[in-house]
Scaffold this active site. Sequence first.
Site, PDB file in Angstrom:
ATOM      1  N   SER A   8       0.834  -1.203   0.000  1.00 43.10           N
ATOM      2  CA  SER A   8       0.000   0.000   0.000  1.00 43.10           C
ATOM      3  C   SER A   8       0.868   1.253   0.000  1.00 43.10           C
ATOM      4  CB  SER A   8      -0.904   0.021   1.228  1.00 43.10           C
ATOM      5  OG  SER A   8      -1.588   1.254   1.308  1.00 43.10           O
ATOM      6  N   HIS A  36      -1.262  -1.244  -4.183  1.00 46.38           N
ATOM      7  CA  HIS A  36      -2.536  -0.795  -3.620  1.00 46.38           C
ATOM      8  C   HIS A  36      -2.538   0.720  -3.442  1.00 46.38           C
ATOM      9  CE1 HIS A  36      -6.295  -1.656  -1.470  1.00 46.38           C
ATOM     10  NE2 HIS A  36      -5.936  -0.711  -0.604  1.00 46.38           N
ATOM     11  N   ASP A  38      -4.753   3.872  -2.102  1.00 51.20           N
ATOM     12  CA  ASP A  38      -5.903   4.321  -1.321  1.00 51.20           C
ATOM     13  C   ASP A  38      -6.291   5.741  -1.715  1.00 51.20           C
ATOM     14  OD1 ASP A  38      -6.459   2.098   0.403  1.00 51.20           O
ATOM     15  OD2 ASP A  38      -4.587   2.533   1.456  1.00 51.20           O
ATOM     16  N   MET A  40      -8.791   8.657  -0.939  1.00 51.35           N
ATOM     17  CA  MET A  40      -9.681   9.135   0.128  1.00 51.35           C
ATOM     18  C   MET A  40     -10.084  10.577  -0.160  1.00 51.35           C
ATOM     19  SD  MET A  40      -7.692   7.720   3.497  1.00 51.35           S
ATOM     20  CE  MET A  40      -6.746   6.196   3.471  1.00 51.35           C
ATOM     21  N   HIS A  69      -8.323   1.495  -4.423  1.00 54.82           N
ATOM     22  CA  HIS A  69      -9.350   1.349  -3.389  1.00 54.82           C
ATOM     23  C   HIS A  69      -9.954   2.724  -3.142  1.00 54.82           C
ATOM     24  CE1 HIS A  69     -10.155   0.416   1.155  1.00 54.82           C
ATOM     25  NE2 HIS A  69     -11.275   0.531   0.468  1.00 54.82           N
ATOM     26  N   MET A  71     -12.135   5.099  -1.355  1.00 56.34           N
ATOM     27  CA  MET A  71     -12.875   5.431  -0.141  1.00 56.34           C
ATOM     28  C   MET A  71     -13.462   6.813  -0.333  1.00 56.34           C
ATOM     29  SD  MET A  71     -10.247   3.812   2.674  1.00 56.34           S
ATOM     30  CE  MET A  71      -8.802   3.785   1.610  1.00 56.34           C
ATOM     31  N   MET A 140     -12.258  -5.096   4.929  1.00 60.04           N
ATOM     32  CA  MET A 140     -11.466  -4.158   5.723  1.00 60.04           C
ATOM     33  C   MET A 140     -11.259  -4.720   7.123  1.00 60.04           C
ATOM     34  SD  MET A 140     -10.615  -1.683   3.802  1.00 60.04           S
ATOM     35  CE  MET A 140      -9.889  -0.653   5.099  1.00 60.04           C
ATOM     36  N   PHE A 146      -7.350   5.697   7.609  1.00 60.06           N
ATOM     37  CA  PHE A 146      -6.006   5.994   8.096  1.00 60.06           C
ATOM     38  C   PHE A 146      -5.148   4.735   8.030  1.00 60.06           C
ATOM     39  CE2 PHE A 146      -8.694   9.117  10.165  1.00 60.06           C
ATOM     40  CZ  PHE A 146      -7.976  10.297  10.007  1.00 60.06           C
ATOM     41  N   GLY A 148      -1.729   2.462   9.415  1.00 55.86           N
ATOM     42  CA  GLY A 148      -1.074   2.206  10.689  1.00 55.86           C
ATOM     43  C   GLY A 148      -1.977   1.760  11.812  1.00 55.86           C
ATOM     44  N   ASP A 178      -7.404  -5.825   3.938  1.00 53.38           N
ATOM     45  CA  ASP A 178      -6.666  -4.566   4.037  1.00 53.38           C
ATOM     46  C   ASP A 178      -6.795  -4.003   5.440  1.00 53.38           C
ATOM     47  OD1 ASP A 178      -5.482  -2.098   3.705  1.00 53.38           O
ATOM     48  OD2 ASP A 178      -7.009  -1.296   2.362  1.00 53.38           O
ATOM     49  N   GLY A 180      -3.746  -3.411   8.870  1.00 54.19           N
ATOM     50  CA  GLY A 180      -2.990  -4.038   9.944  1.00 54.19           C
ATOM     51  C   GLY A 180      -2.345  -5.357   9.571  1.00 54.19           C
ATOM     52  N   GLY A 200       1.004  -2.223   4.224  1.00 56.67           N
ATOM     53  CA  GLY A 200       1.609  -0.900   4.086  1.00 56.67           C
ATOM     54  C   GLY A 200       2.919  -0.787   4.836  1.00 56.67           C
ATOM     55  N   SER A 201       2.831  -0.527   6.133  1.00 56.50           N
ATOM     56  CA  SER A 201       4.033  -0.321   6.942  1.00 56.50           C
ATOM     57  C   SER A 201       4.919  -1.551   6.966  1.00 56.50           C
ATOM     58  CB  SER A 201       3.635   0.057   8.374  1.00 56.50           C
ATOM     59  OG  SER A 201       2.844   1.239   8.390  1.00 56.50           O
TER      60      SER A 201
END
Length: 231
Positions: A8, A36, A38, A40, A69, A71, A140, A146, A148, A178, A180, A200-201
């Site tokens: 992500s 990915h 995002d 928003m 994605h 949102m 989700m 957000f 993290g 998607d 965590g 992501g992270s």
Amino acid sequence: MHPFIAPSILAADFARLADEAAAVAGKPDRGADWLHVDVMDAHFVPNLTIGLPVVEALLRSTDIPLDCHLMIEDPDRWAVGYAEAGAHNVTVHVEAAHDPVALAADLRAAGARAGLSIKPGTPLEPYVETLRHYDTLLVMSVEPGFGGQSFMPDVLDKVRAARRMVDTGHLTLLVEIDGGINEATIEAAAEAGVDCFVAGSAVYGAEDPARAVEALREQVVRASPHRGWTS
């Protein structure tokens, strides 16, 4: 066939997106399967990220298929533009779409796979027939808006239900998750039946993002040997 890992870019350096895409490309058949993205709008979710112009720039900068994605409010109006631009998979939220069946047809007609996403608190059952028109279900595992956030394990019940319907032929789609997803949570998601893992992270926070992609994929293969996957 192997499990999909979709880094992500929400966790990437927005000032260097082309370089960040290249950082997860890796070796042939070893790097990121999808990238990915995002989107928003600060309305459907409180955060504001990027839109179609940045996606168009990314499409010119990478060969990795883009997994967009959305949102956003009113995806019926805006989502097709991402498909027309060349996004590989365009996912909208069932909570925001006015006519998700018609929207899936429009996305496919524009050349993209159609994805439908559900928030952690949204049940799966009312949308099973709608999902017959989609290629991807994005579950989700955090509240959208957000990066993290901590993984919400309760959503795996929805993953298991979707996996059963795919395995029995009631649905034909890819199950994506998607939120965590990292080395501590990806095995539980794999065991529940996920096909595509957004991270992501766990990828962009690593010293070697391409190697992080490979390591996550190897974890999935070990955790779900019954799927017959290779890493």
